[in-house]
Design a protein around this motif. Sequence first.
Motif, PDB file in Angstrom:
ATOM      1  N   HIS A 214      45.718  50.277  35.820  1.00  0.00           N
ATOM      2  CA  HIS A 214      46.807  51.267  37.358  1.00  0.00           C
ATOM      3  C   HIS A 214      48.479  51.323  36.281  1.00  0.00           C
ATOM      4  O   HIS A 214      48.793  50.044  35.310  1.00  0.00           O
ATOM      5  CB  HIS A 214      47.280  50.314  38.103  1.00  0.00           C
ATOM      6  CG  HIS A 214      46.077  49.378  38.280  1.00  0.00           C
ATOM      7  ND1 HIS A 214      45.323  49.678  39.505  1.00  0.00           N
ATOM      8  CD2 HIS A 214      45.507  48.066  38.652  1.00  0.00           C
ATOM      9  CE1 HIS A 214      43.737  48.753  39.469  1.00  0.00           C
ATOM     10  NE2 HIS A 214      43.940  47.876  39.149  1.00  0.00           N
TER      11      HIS A 214
ATOM     12  N   ARG B 101      50.779  52.828  44.497  1.00  0.00           N
ATOM     13  CA  ARG B 101      49.806  51.902  43.759  1.00  0.00           C
ATOM     14  C   ARG B 101      48.998  52.902  42.798  1.00  0.00           C
ATOM     15  O   ARG B 101      48.255  54.148  43.890  1.00  0.00           O
ATOM     16  CB  ARG B 101      48.543  50.913  43.982  1.00  0.00           C
ATOM     17  CG  ARG B 101      47.358  50.909  43.362  1.00  0.00           C
ATOM     18  CD  ARG B 101      46.593  49.930  44.017  1.00  0.00           C
ATOM     19  NE  ARG B 101      45.627  50.083  42.900  1.00  0.00           N
ATOM     20  CZ  ARG B 101      45.140  48.222  42.556  1.00  0.00           C
ATOM     21  NH1 ARG B 101      45.735  47.729  42.719  1.00  0.00           N
ATOM     22  NH2 ARG B 101      43.867  47.908  42.317  1.00  0.00           N
TER      23      ARG B 101
ATOM     24  N   ASP C 228      45.897  54.464  41.074  1.00  0.00           N
ATOM     25  CA  ASP C 228      45.565  53.686  39.473  1.00  0.00           C
ATOM     26  C   ASP C 228      44.866  55.209  39.066  1.00  0.00           C
ATOM     27  O   ASP C 228      45.167  55.989  39.223  1.00  0.00           O
ATOM     28  CB  ASP C 228      43.754  54.174  40.401  1.00  0.00           C
ATOM     29  CG  ASP C 228      44.276  52.456  41.340  1.00  0.00           C
ATOM     30  OD1 ASP C 228      44.799  51.800  40.900  1.00  0.00           O
ATOM     31  OD2 ASP C 228      43.548  52.975  42.643  1.00  0.00           O
TER      32      ASP C 228
END
Length: 517
Positions: free
Chosen positions: A137, A144, A146
Motif C-alpha cells: 500500500h 487508499r 494499493d
Amino acid sequence: MTRVTTFQVTGQTSSAVETLIELGFVFGAPVATTTTLLDTFDGRLHRAGMQLRMLESDRVDLELCGLDTPTAHVAVGESPRGSDDLPPGPFRARVAAVIDVRALSPRVRVRSLRTCGALRNADGKVVSLAELHDALHILDQPVRLDAEPTVEIHEVPGYEKQARPILEALSRHSFEGFETDTLTLSAAATGVDLDGFSASATVPLDPGMAAVDGFRLVLANLAATIDANWLGTLEQTDSEFLHDLRIAMRRTRTILAAAKNVLPEEVLDHTRAEFAWLAGRTGEPRDLDVYLLEWSRYTDPLGSSTASDLEPVRVLLERHREEVHTELENSLCSDRASAVMVEWRTWLAEPLGTEEIPNRGNRPLGQVVAHRVSRAHAVLLERGRLIGPDTPPEQVHDLRKDAKKLRYLLECFGSLLPERPRKHYVKRLKALQDNLGEHQDAAVHVEMLQDIAHRFGVAGTSSNTTNFEMMVALGRLTERLDQQRLAARAEFTERFADYDTPKTQHALDAVIEGMNG
C-alpha cells in the motif's frame, strides 16, 4: 546503490517465490514494514545516486545505499530531521556530505509484508539478494492506494553475473521488470518527482523571441521559486528555504530593473516597490542564519576556552534570530504580501494587449539582454575603478550589489548564452564576487558583534567575572572577523585587476556575440 531490478508479480506472488527457491534462495519470515524514502526538498540524495530509507517494523532502522558503495545501516529512535540527528560516525558523515544543512522529509512511504531472501554460493557467500513486497500500500494519499506486489533482485558487488539467470527465470514467467526499486516505482505511481525542486533561474528561451515574452517567462519561473520556498521559510524547515526565497526575490528585482521599456511602466514601478519591501524583510534573518551556521568556524580557531566564554553571545544571537524570523513570518503572512504574490502571478499568467507593450518589448530578446549585460558590466568596471584604500565600506558593498545584478542577468537568461564563453566569463566574475562577499559578510558580522558588545557593556559590570571574560572573548572574535574584512579589502585590488582585463572583455564579447546571433 547496487543495481536493483524490480518485477511486478500481480496475482503470482507464490510463483515468483517458488522460482527463487528453486534457484537456491532462502527466505526469512515476512515482516509488516513501513518503508519511507527520505530526501531533501531539492532531492540531493537522489541526484547523488543515493537512497536513505527508514524501515519501521518492531524497530526503526535507517538504510543508506548508493551506486557501487556498500549499503550501511544504523538504528534510530525516530525519523531524523537532518544529518545532526544521526548517530556520529561514517553513516552520518556520508549523509551530511550530500545534504549539508538541508532538512530531510518523507518523499514516499509504503506499507508491505516484506520478506528478505539470500542466495549463497558453495562457499557460503551471499551472491544475490531478493526482497518480496506483498500486500503493498502506498501511504499518505488522499485515498487508499494499493499497489501490485513486487520482487526486487539486488545485485551484490563482485557477483553481478550471478543475477543474470535469476532475472531470466523471472522474465520467463512474463513478470514485468524495471531497472529500479519498489520505492521509486511507488513515487512514479503517485506523481512524486524524486529529483526534488530545482531553484534554477534558467528557463528555455529563444534569442529571436519578443523581449516582453522572454522577460515574462523568466519572471514567472522566479515567481514559482518564491512560491515553492514560501512555506519552508515560514516553518523554518531549514535555512536554505529562506536563502532560495531571498535569492529569487533579488533576481526578480534585478530582472524588473532590466525590464525598463520592455514591460509596462506602471507594472514595473508597483512591482519593484513591493518586492523591495518583501526582500527587505529577509535580510537580517538570513544574515543571522549564516552567522550561526558559521559560528563554529569563527570561534574554534580562538580555542575551546574562548569559545566557551562566547556561549552567552551565541545564545543572544539565537534569541535575536528567533525574533527577526517571527517578524519575517508576520510579514509573509500579511495581507500585503499575499496581495503582492496573487497580483503578480495573475499578471504574469494573463496575455498582454499590444497597446501595453513598450517600444523595446517587441525587439528580439537576445539583443535586449545583450545590451543589458553589456551595460551592467560597464557599470561594474566604472565603479570598481573608483575604489581605493580609503573608499568607504558602503561603496564596496554597492559594488558587490552591482556584481550580483550582473550575475543574476547571466543566470536568468543563461539559455541564451553560448556555454563555453559564458563559463569563462562567469569564472572571472565569480572570483571578484567571492572577494566582495567575504568582505561584506565579515563587515556585517563585526557590526553585529559591536552591537552585542554595547548591549552587554551596558547591562554588565567589570566586577562580574563571567561578563568580563565574555567581553574579552567578544573582543577577540570581533578582532578576528575585522582582520578577515581587512584582508579581503586588501585583496580586492588584485581581484579587481584580474577582472578588469582584455581577457575578461573578450570573454564577454563572445557571450554578447552569441546572444546577438
